[in-house]
Design an enzyme around this catalytic site. Structure first.
Site, PDB file in Angstrom:
ATOM      1  N   CYS A 136      -8.826  -0.407  -6.674  1.00  0.00           N
ATOM      2  CA  CYS A 136      -7.579  -1.110  -6.083  1.00  0.00           C
ATOM      3  C   CYS A 136      -6.327  -0.174  -5.958  1.00  0.00           C
ATOM      4  O   CYS A 136      -5.833  -0.221  -6.969  1.00  0.00           O
ATOM      5  CB  CYS A 136      -7.360  -2.598  -6.595  1.00  0.00           C
ATOM      6  N   CYS A 139      -3.337  -2.013  -6.263  1.00  0.00           N
ATOM      7  CA  CYS A 139      -2.822  -2.512  -7.384  1.00  0.00           C
ATOM      8  C   CYS A 139      -2.333  -1.394  -8.524  1.00  0.00           C
ATOM      9  O   CYS A 139      -1.563  -1.265  -9.439  1.00  0.00           O
ATOM     10  CB  CYS A 139      -4.032  -3.232  -8.321  1.00  0.00           C
ATOM     11  N   ASP A 140      -3.103  -0.229  -8.558  1.00  0.00           N
ATOM     12  CA  ASP A 140      -3.069   0.734  -9.660  1.00  0.00           C
ATOM     13  C   ASP A 140      -2.413   2.127  -9.108  1.00  0.00           C
ATOM     14  O   ASP A 140      -2.100   2.868  -9.987  1.00  0.00           O
ATOM     15  CB  ASP A 140      -4.365   1.035 -10.225  1.00  0.00           C
TER      16      ASP A 140
END
Ligand code: NAP
Length: 312
Positions: A136, A139-140
């Site tokens: 992701c 997200c990261d």
């Protein structure tokens, strides 16, 4: 197998969608039971730092966030069982749901079983998960600011992730197993025009390199078998997701790719009394916050439906 337990609302799945549905259903005094599954907590359990969930300005880890979701759901009376639903029958009411050890009957069911990212399947990929390997970028990505990164895949998700990562990375290598992208033309064109994106065509990831953290990727040419190493500190796997809907296949309407179909703008499935939320019905947004929102919708739809049923 013990006696059949009768419940008002049974929630299957324990990611942000399932827990939010549980919080709302419990506060509406529907005494929900959640089958959280043996791998409870959903995809956030595989994430380290979550920086985009509103309310956590300093960020929060995925497992910590899920623990908080669980506590909040339990505080209002949700019973959380760490069991997987293995069989469902939605053809008659009350609906039937089975785990390995118990049988349930429920007046209403909320499906929140989520989706799973597909992985390449290398031991090195598994070992370096969250140490540079992620599924992701949203997200990261920010965790690897100013580092070279790579994305695997040739579909819309891979291109979107590569474009997104150019905000942070000086260079993003897009690794694709063919020499033609599957992604839509407009996205493919945008990626081609982006000077920070480099393409590794006809390449497969043979090994993720690094002891504790990702330091590079070994690429193998799919035609010649020749290998070469590239230096990256993050590797985003974007080769698709699979909704976890196998046990519902013959019970409710799914789309061609297995996502649960709902009436637009609602959580209602084609079976009255069965509601769906989160990544199991959403191939597009796939965020914890959107899943939570959908969980809230499912609980509200469920509560209203039960009230109408009771009123006759
Ligand atoms: P996808 O379209 O199924 O693409 C998966 C990509 O990963 C393909 O390029 C495939 O290669 C590659 N791949 C699959 N298994 C692999 C493996 N084991 N090793 C290496 N590569 C592998 O998945 P997606 O990109 O996640 O998209 C899913 C759906 O959501 C699509 O319908 C997409 O259009 C849609 N979507 C739309 C948008 C948008 O419109 N903005 C954004 C994201 C997603 P091959 O090409 O060789 O098969």
């Amino acid at each position: 197998m013990s006696d059949i337990q009768r419940e008002k609302v049974l929630i299957i799945g324990s990611g942000p969608a399932g827990y939010t549905a549980a919080i709302y259903a419990a506060r509406a005094e529907l005494e929900p039971v959640m089958l959280a599954g043996l791998q409870f907590g959903g995809q956030l359990m595989l994430t380290t730092e979550v920086e985009n969930f509103p309310g956590f300005p300093e960020g929060v880890t995925g497992p910590d966030l899920m623990e908080m979701f669980q506590k909040q759901a339990e505080r209002f009376g949700t019973r959380v069982l760490m069991e997987d639903a293995i069989r469902v029958d939605f053809s008659k009411r009350p609906f039937q749901v089975e785990t390995e050890s118990q049988k349930f009957e429920a007046d209403a069911v909320v499906l929140a079983t989520g989706a799973s990212a597909k992985w390449i399947g290398l031991p090195s990929e598994q070992r370096l998960m969250n140490q540079g390997v992620s599924a992701c970028a949203t997200c990261d990505g920010a965790l690897y600011r100013d580092k070279p990164m790579a994305v695997v895949g040739g579909g819309d998700t891979a291109i979107e992730e590569a474009l997104f990562l150019t905000r942070y990375a000086p260079k993003v290598t897009l690794i694709h197993r063919r020499d033609e992208l599957r992604a839509s033309k407009i996205l493919a064109e945008r990626a081609r025009k982006n000077e920070k994106i480099e393409f590794a065509w006809n390449a497969r990831v043979a090994e993720v390199l690094g002891d504790e953290f990702v330091t590079g990727v070994r690429l193998e040419d799919v035609h010649s078998g020749k290998t070469r190493d590239i230096v990256v500190e993050a590797l985003f796997i974007a080769i698709g997701h699979e909704p976890n809907t196998g046990i519902f296949r013959d019970q409710i309407a799914l789309d061609d790719t297995g996502y649960i179909k709902v009436d637009p703008g609602t959580s209602r499935t084609n079976v009255e009394g069965v509601f769906a939320c989160g990544d199991a019905m959403d191939p597009t947004y796939r965020q914890a916050i959107t899943a939570a929102g959908r969980g809230c919708m499912a609980a509200i739809d469920c509560e209203r439906w039960l009230a109408e049923e009771e009123a006759g």
